[in-house]
Motif scaffolding. Structure first.
Motif, PDB file in Angstrom:
ATOM      1  N   ILE A   1       0.808  -1.228   0.000  1.00 51.73           N
ATOM      2  CA  ILE A   1       0.000   0.000   0.000  1.00 51.73           C
ATOM      3  C   ILE A   1       0.840   1.277   0.000  1.00 51.73           C
ATOM      4  O   ILE A   1       0.594   2.184  -0.801  1.00 51.73           O
ATOM      5  CB  ILE A   1      -0.997  -0.010   1.179  1.00 51.73           C
TER       6      ILE A   1
ATOM      7  N   GLY B   1       0.867   3.912  -3.114  1.00 51.94           N
ATOM      8  CA  GLY B   1       0.527   5.320  -2.931  1.00 51.94           C
ATOM      9  C   GLY B   1       1.541   6.227  -3.610  1.00 51.94           C
ATOM     10  O   GLY B   1       1.175   7.224  -4.245  1.00 51.94           O
TER      11      GLY B   1
ATOM     12  N   TRP C   1       1.022   5.996  -7.351  1.00 52.69           N
ATOM     13  CA  TRP C   1      -0.153   6.800  -7.737  1.00 52.69           C
ATOM     14  C   TRP C   1       0.213   8.272  -7.875  1.00 52.69           C
ATOM     15  O   TRP C   1      -0.191   8.926  -8.836  1.00 52.69           O
ATOM     16  CB  TRP C   1      -1.266   6.629  -6.712  1.00 52.69           C
TER      17      TRP C   1
ATOM     18  N   SER D   1      -5.187  12.325  -2.127  1.00 52.88           N
ATOM     19  CA  SER D   1      -4.683  10.971  -2.367  1.00 52.88           C
ATOM     20  C   SER D   1      -3.872  10.476  -1.179  1.00 52.88           C
ATOM     21  O   SER D   1      -3.963   9.310  -0.791  1.00 52.88           O
ATOM     22  CB  SER D   1      -3.815  10.951  -3.630  1.00 52.88           C
TER      23      SER D   1
ATOM     24  N   PHE E   1      -4.681   6.970   0.863  1.00 50.28           N
ATOM     25  CA  PHE E   1      -3.734   5.868   1.013  1.00 50.28           C
ATOM     26  C   PHE E   1      -3.281   5.702   2.462  1.00 50.28           C
ATOM     27  O   PHE E   1      -3.042   4.574   2.913  1.00 50.28           O
ATOM     28  CB  PHE E   1      -2.541   6.069   0.082  1.00 50.28           C
TER      29      PHE E   1
ATOM     30  N   GLU F   1      -3.769   2.334   4.548  1.00 51.08           N
ATOM     31  CA  GLU F   1      -2.656   1.686   5.246  1.00 51.08           C
ATOM     32  C   GLU F   1      -3.007   1.425   6.702  1.00 51.08           C
ATOM     33  O   GLU F   1      -2.722   0.343   7.246  1.00 51.08           O
ATOM     34  CB  GLU F   1      -1.414   2.560   5.148  1.00 51.08           C
TER      35      GLU F   1
END
Length: 240
Positions: free
Chosen positions: A161, A165, A168, A218, A222, A226
């Motif tokens: 994760i 992130g 992303w 974002s 994330f 997490e």
């Protein structure tokens, strides 16, 4: 007041178009992330396999697409893809140029780049799984598919994760380069608005602020994912 009218949602404002462009940027990034997941999973599997050829291919993929400039890859996918589509159309009897849609080309190009980074994230997440758990599952005769579903996949996702992130965020910024294909994303719309109103400083600042809003939101998403993934873990394990 004039500035607010220019970037507002009135008849002479660019607010509506900027909002649509922001949604387009999110759609391109989301599509690219999904494409990158597919490529990244396959490349991570190749780099972890026992086949020397597969490992060499995986290493070559990550080396090339992490080392070549993103803009060059976008050009190659857009113009190369358009050439392939045109050739396929000619084979079917259609005369004329057929261009690859800007959204498809942009999402595919950014997705290919994203896949190179995601492959390393998934590979590292797999290596972070305690070997004892895999050996215990194998010792009790757990089938490979069941072992993947109950042990490997959940832990790889949990460990991956934070890295996903970061990927992303990189893809979100790389999506600005897709504007060179003519896609009306946030960057392209900011350029058009700046040229139409001659308010270059204003619209590039507004575009930058909208990108910062997207990256900040974002981060929250994330970070929440997490924390949720690690909620059953003891404090300090699997957390930064």
């Amino acid at each position: 007041m004039i500035i607010l009218q220019t970037i507002g949602f009135g008849p002479t404002g660019w607010g509506g178009l900027l909002l649509v462009a922001t949604l387009m940027t999110l759609c391109v990034t989301a599509a690219a992330l999904f494409i990158g997941m597919v490529f990244g999973t396959l490349i991570a599997w190749a780099k972890l396999s026992g086949s020397r050829i597969a490992r060499a291919f995986g290493s070559a993929y990550t080396t090339v697409f992490r080392g070549v400039p993103e803009l060059l890859i976008i050009y190659l996918v857009y113009f190369g893809g358009s050439s392939l589509v045109t050739a396929a159309g000619s084979a079917l009897g259609y005369q004329g140029f057929l261009g690859l849609p800007s959204f498809v080309a942009g999402a595919l190009a950014v997705g290919i780049i994203s896949g190179a980074y995601q492959a390393e994230v998934y590979r590292g997440a797999f290596l972070a799984i305690p070997r004892g758990e895999l050996e215990a599952a194998q010792a009790i005769g757990m089938h490979r598919t069941l072992r993947f579903r109950r042990i490997i996949a959940p832990q790889v996702l949990r460990f991956a994760i934070p890295g996903i992130g970061n990927v992303w965020q990189l893809s979100l910024k790389d999506s600005a380069l897709v504007s060179v294909t003519g896609l009306a994303d946030l960057m392209r719309t900011s350029q058009i608005a700046a040229g139409s109103t001659r308010q270059h400083f204003l619209f590039f600042i507004v575009g930058g602020c909208l990108y910062l809003v997207l990256t900040s939101l974002s981060d929250r998403v994330f970070n929440g994912a997490e924390r949720r993934a690690n909620r059953s873990m003891p404090a300090g394990i699997g957390q930064a």
